[in-house]
Design a protein around this motif. Structure first.
Motif, PDB file in Angstrom:
ATOM      1  N   GLY A  25       0.854  -1.150   0.033  1.00 23.53           N
ATOM      2  CA  GLY A  25       0.123   0.066   0.120  1.00 23.53           C
ATOM      3  C   GLY A  25       0.746   1.101  -0.224  1.00 23.53           C
ATOM      4  N   GLN A  26       2.099   1.316   0.728  1.00 19.34           N
ATOM      5  CA  GLN A  26       2.887   2.315   0.652  1.00 19.34           C
ATOM      6  C   GLN A  26       3.430   2.685  -0.642  1.00 19.34           C
ATOM      7  OE1 GLN A  26       5.421   1.211   3.774  1.00 19.34           O
ATOM      8  NE2 GLN A  26       4.469   2.236   5.703  1.00 19.34           N
ATOM      9  N   VAL A  27       4.003   1.510  -1.315  1.00 24.85           N
ATOM     10  CA  VAL A  27       4.524   1.434  -2.790  1.00 24.85           C
ATOM     11  C   VAL A  27       3.711   2.175  -3.611  1.00 24.85           C
ATOM     12  CG1 VAL A  27       5.285   0.307  -4.597  1.00 24.85           C
ATOM     13  CG2 VAL A  27       6.148  -0.142  -2.169  1.00 24.85           C
ATOM     14  N   VAL A  28       2.209   1.702  -3.511  1.00 25.93           N
ATOM     15  CA  VAL A  28       1.094   2.256  -4.327  1.00 25.93           C
ATOM     16  C   VAL A  28       0.815   3.904  -4.071  1.00 25.93           C
ATOM     17  CG1 VAL A  28      -1.377   2.439  -4.885  1.00 25.93           C
ATOM     18  CG2 VAL A  28      -0.166   0.343  -4.808  1.00 25.93           C
ATOM     19  N   GLY A  29       0.645   4.189  -2.935  1.00 26.95           N
ATOM     20  CA  GLY A  29       0.772   5.617  -2.454  1.00 26.95           C
ATOM     21  C   GLY A  29       1.708   6.540  -2.947  1.00 26.95           C
ATOM     22  N   PHE A  30       2.972   5.887  -2.539  1.00 25.35           N
ATOM     23  CA  PHE A  30       4.439   6.780  -2.973  1.00 25.35           C
ATOM     24  C   PHE A  30       4.642   6.944  -4.545  1.00 25.35           C
ATOM     25  CE2 PHE A  30       8.693   7.139  -3.768  1.00 25.35           C
ATOM     26  CZ  PHE A  30       9.065   8.374  -2.745  1.00 25.35           C
ATOM     27  N   LEU A  31       4.368   5.770  -5.221  1.00 28.10           N
ATOM     28  CA  LEU A  31       4.633   5.695  -6.744  1.00 28.10           C
ATOM     29  C   LEU A  31       3.595   6.390  -7.436  1.00 28.10           C
ATOM     30  CD1 LEU A  31       6.817   2.695  -7.249  1.00 28.10           C
ATOM     31  CD2 LEU A  31       7.626   4.981  -6.912  1.00 28.10           C
ATOM     32  N   GLY A  32       2.039   6.398  -6.837  1.00 32.73           N
ATOM     33  CA  GLY A  32       0.901   6.823  -7.524  1.00 32.73           C
ATOM     34  C   GLY A  32       0.607   5.643  -8.647  1.00 32.73           C
ATOM     35  N   VAL A  33       0.953   4.464  -8.467  1.00 27.40           N
ATOM     36  CA  VAL A  33       0.569   3.327  -9.651  1.00 27.40           C
ATOM     37  C   VAL A  33      -0.875   2.813  -9.274  1.00 27.40           C
ATOM     38  CG1 VAL A  33       3.078   3.061 -10.090  1.00 27.40           C
ATOM     39  CG2 VAL A  33       1.943   1.867  -8.012  1.00 27.40           C
ATOM     40  N   PRO A  34      -1.546   2.332 -10.232  1.00 27.64           N
ATOM     41  CA  PRO A  34      -2.725   1.349  -9.753  1.00 27.64           C
ATOM     42  C   PRO A  34      -2.797   0.685  -8.571  1.00 27.64           C
ATOM     43  CG  PRO A  34      -1.991   1.295 -12.126  1.00 27.64           C
ATOM     44  CD  PRO A  34      -1.028   1.992 -11.659  1.00 27.64           C
ATOM     45  N   ASP A  35      -3.836   0.794  -7.781  1.00 27.30           N
ATOM     46  CA  ASP A  35      -4.067   0.063  -6.556  1.00 27.30           C
ATOM     47  C   ASP A  35      -4.291  -1.459  -6.708  1.00 27.30           C
ATOM     48  OD1 ASP A  35      -4.422  -1.068  -4.144  1.00 27.30           O
ATOM     49  OD2 ASP A  35      -5.809   0.510  -3.481  1.00 27.30           O
ATOM     50  N   ASP A  36      -3.437  -2.042  -6.999  1.00 24.34           N
ATOM     51  CA  ASP A  36      -3.512  -3.647  -7.210  1.00 24.34           C
ATOM     52  C   ASP A  36      -2.964  -4.451  -5.717  1.00 24.34           C
ATOM     53  OD1 ASP A  36      -0.853  -3.225  -7.414  1.00 24.34           O
ATOM     54  OD2 ASP A  36      -0.405  -4.341  -9.044  1.00 24.34           O
ATOM     55  N   VAL A  37      -3.038  -3.913  -4.642  1.00 28.75           N
ATOM     56  CA  VAL A  37      -2.604  -4.272  -3.428  1.00 28.75           C
ATOM     57  C   VAL A  37      -3.049  -5.502  -3.210  1.00 28.75           C
ATOM     58  CG1 VAL A  37      -2.296  -3.906  -0.910  1.00 28.75           C
ATOM     59  CG2 VAL A  37      -1.742  -2.063  -2.611  1.00 28.75           C
ATOM     60  N   PRO A  38      -4.128  -5.989  -3.050  1.00 24.23           N
ATOM     61  CA  PRO A  38      -4.941  -7.174  -2.968  1.00 24.23           C
ATOM     62  C   PRO A  38      -4.238  -8.223  -3.813  1.00 24.23           C
ATOM     63  CG  PRO A  38      -6.684  -5.788  -2.859  1.00 24.23           C
ATOM     64  CD  PRO A  38      -5.534  -5.189  -3.402  1.00 24.23           C
ATOM     65  N   ALA A  39      -4.091  -7.998  -5.064  1.00 27.12           N
ATOM     66  CA  ALA A  39      -3.353  -9.160  -5.998  1.00 27.12           C
ATOM     67  C   ALA A  39      -2.079  -9.114  -5.780  1.00 27.12           C
ATOM     68  CB  ALA A  39      -3.510  -8.498  -7.458  1.00 27.12           C
TER      69      ALA A  39
END
Length: 181
Positions: free
Chosen positions: A34-48
């Motif tokens: 989740g931190q990676v997604v938030g920091f990089l602004g990439v699509p939220d695919d955290v569950p996958a």
């Protein structure tokens, strides 16, 4: 990554400031990704991503793989998700330290080192060392460089605590996260 882990019969990893992905609990991995997604602004695919990370962990239980992993003591204290997530993560490490497929060491913060401390890296069968960067990774394949990586890993391993010493450091961290400082 899953393919690399499945193909690697004997892997090594030095992770100075966080828990090695293949030993992360679902909650810890969820916070990290989740931190990676938030920091990089990439699509939220955290569950996958978390599901894939959990799938990758099967190499610890299939009897066909062996991993030598050294965590920096700082990895036990880098706050990922708060005391509950960290406590659960320490409990997981104390349980998994007994796995026959895993040689888990902890590099004490005060350990005397024979090499200059390095960023974390992994060594895979087939002649590759891998560094994870902020948004990508770097692979080292030059045979002379790989020899140096094995030499560095051995030096870090010599300074790390294993068995009872590693359990003691992890238990101390668990007490910290449980509020029993």
């Amino acid at each position: 990554m899953i393919r690399w882990y499945r193909q690697t019969r004997h892997g090594k990893a030095y992770v100075p400031a966080m828990i090695w992905g293949t030993l992360q609990t679902e909650a810890y991995a969820t916070v990290i990704l989740g931190q990676v997604v938030g920091f990089l602004g990439v699509p939220d695919d955290v569950p996958a991503g978390v599901a894939k990370r959990m799938e990758r962990q099967q190499v610890l239980y299939d009897g066909e793989h062996r991993y030598d992993v050294i965590l920096g003591e700082q990895a036990l204290y880098t706050n990922v998700g708060g005391p509950e997530v960290m406590g659960e993560q320490m409990e997981r490490l104390l349980r998994d330290i007994e796995l026959p497929s895993l040689k888990l060491g902890v590099l004490p913060a005060t350990a005397e080192m024979s090499v200059v401390p390095m960023p974390g890296f992994s060594i895979f069968d087939g002649g590759r060392a891998h560094y994870e960067l902020v948004s990508s990774g770097v692979d080292i394949t030059d045979p002379a460089e790989l020899t140096l990586h094995h030499k560095v890993f051995d030096a870090i391993s010599d300074a790390a605590s294993y068995g009872g010493g590693a359990r003691e450091l992890i238990s101390k961290a668990l007490a910290f996260w449980s509020g029993d400082k």
